[in-house]
Design an enzyme around this catalytic site. Structure first.
Site, short mmCIF file in Angstrom:
data_model
loop_
_atom_site.label_atom_id
_atom_site.label_comp_id
_atom_site.label_asym_id
_atom_site.label_seq_id
_atom_site.Cartn_x
_atom_site.Cartn_y
_atom_site.Cartn_z
CB CYS A 98 -0.90 0.00 1.23
SG CYS A 98 -1.91 1.49 1.39
CD GLN A 154 -15.21 -11.96 15.45
OE1 GLN A 154 -14.22 -11.29 15.17
NE2 GLN A 154 -15.45 -12.37 16.68
CB CYS A 190 -9.81 -9.64 20.54
SG CYS A 190 -10.62 -8.81 21.94
#
Length: 441
Positions: free
Chosen positions: A76, A273, A397
């Protein structure tokens, strides 16, 4: 008046010793630890200081002398300025190794538990995977344009980007077009954020509006939405205030889990999610690890809108889902009706508080699945003495709170850790999603 100490301007040459938990290179200068963006272990780099505190400093690489063999060129063009991704300079396999090493280290250091077996990492698409996001919006008069996207790295300002490679392309490739459309609105400086919610077949963008748009504004939004096959909604207040543009149908995003024959509808601001491919693999792994039969009563803690609860109900005898967010629970119940399941129930409860007096908590459960927030689940673990589940699957997480809770389950409650592993829910970032299986010997 306190004055901030000036940072040294000249580059400093160091060798990178290791990586921090957030993926920054670690080195030392005059005994002080320095966290350096975009630096990898073993590399010799020149860096400049970006911040200096009493106990540590921060910096960024300005020149690379030696390359770590796992370094790759970021895909990117906005890498380094946009704060959305921090790991694009690391090859895909090494990203997984880093996350697995971090998981082992956290279990050992925080939980005082060794992982006996590492599950094979769950992996999926490395780009274009993200289906949920909250994007910032900012009218910048000096540039004469509206920025749409994410904040700069370690900076509160929005990054000037024209696309996002980890976002689903239906949105990720249209950031400039979105900004141009918003720049033509009378309320271009009254839109602070856009909630992105992409389902299997739908894309909804909820614009937070601090001032009501004009009829002409709405028409401009409507034409953009039709041209790009998305739905634009307005959010004048809280999440419950999200409504379609006048005259437009309400589009409810949804995702399906074909293996279990279930489908989920959800509202744009609700938690789901972000990576559907990994979500499907994660559910399959969790259910397989629980070894479910129709004789099982399963407790699903921190169940959200039932992402695990409904698949569990297709395999187990009965499932009880617990969640602290009332709108999520109400929506979970709607999804139960949508899928015509009759062996599941939901309750609202704050799992950071004592829940022993609640009727559902006084029952027994053979299996437990829990998927808490980053804070973990330490407050609810003492209830396992009463529930006495045979098998526990813990989805996390945050590896540090998972490690802490693993220590409680193993060292205080007598469970055995069988396996743990990472799930690459957020490729190109240092974020670690993990899963662990515990059994009662």
């Amino acid at each position: 008046m306190a004055y901030k100490k000036k940072l040294p301007l000249d580059p400093v040459t160091v060798t990178i010793e290791s990586l921090s938990h957030d993926g920054r290179g670690i080195s030392h200068v005059n005994g002080k630890v320095v966290f350096i963006d975009e630096a990898l272990p073993g590399e010799s780099v020149d860096f400049v200081y970006t911040d200096s505190r009493r106990d540590y400093a921060e910096g960024k690489v300005v020149k690379l002398h030696d390359r770590n063999p796992h370094r790759v060129d970021p895909a990117c063009p906005h890498f380094g300025s946009c704060g959305g991704c921090s790991f694009q300079h690391v090859d895909d396999a090494e990203q997984i190794h880093f996350k697995e090493d971090l998981l082992r280290e956290q279990f050992r250091r925080i939980g005082k538990v060794e992982i006996p077996q590492i599950w094979e990492a769950l992996t999926g698409p490395h780009w274009g995977y993200r289906t949920k996001a909250r994007m910032g919006v900012k009218w910048v008069a000096k540039k004469g344009r509206v920025l749409v996207g994410f904040r700069e790295r370690r900076n509160p300002y929005l990054a000037e980007i024209d696309a996002c490679k980890v976002m689903h392309p239906i949105v990720g490739e249209k950031l400039t077009l979105l900004g141009d459309m918003i720049a033509g609105l009378t309320i271009k400086d009254k839109i602070p954020q856009i909630e992105v919610a992409i389902g299997d077949h739908e894309c909804v963008l909820a614009f937070r509006v601090l001032e009501a748009p004009t009829a002409e504004d709405k028409q401009r939004m409507r034409e953009f939405a039709h041209r790009h096959q998305i739905s634009i909604c307005l959010q004048p207040k809280g999440p419950d205030s999200i409504v379609p543009l006048d005259g437009e149908p309400e589009v409810i995003p949804s995702y399906a889990l074909p293996e279990y024959g279930v489908k989920f509808n959800f509202r744009p601001a609700m938690f789901t999610q972000v990576n559907y491919d990994i979500n499907r693999q994660m559910i399959a792994r969790a259910l397989a690890a629980l070894e479910l039969t129709k004789a099982d009563r399963v407790l699903d803690l921190f169940c959200g809108l039932g992402n695990f609860t409904l698949p569990l109900a297709t395999r187990a005898g009965y499932v009880v889902g617990i969640e602290g967010d009332t709108p999520l629970v109400n929506h979970a119940r709607e999804n139960v009706r949508l899928n015509r399941l009759d062996n599941v129930e939901f309750h609202v409860a704050d799992l950071t508080k004592d829940v022993r007096d609640q009727p559902w908590s006084q029952q027994k459960f053979t299996k437990v699945l829990l998927d808490p927030s980053r804070a973990g689940a330490s407050e609810v673990l003492h209830n396992f003495k009463h529930w006495r589940p045979e098998r526990i699957v813990y989805v996390s997480c945050n590896p540090s709170t998972l490690a802490r809770d693993a220590g409680i389950l193993v060292n205080e409650l007598g469970y055995q850790l069988v396996k743990a592993g990472v799930m690459d829910m957020f490729p190109q970032t240092a974020h670690v999603e993990s899963i662990a299986l515990f059994v009662k010997p």
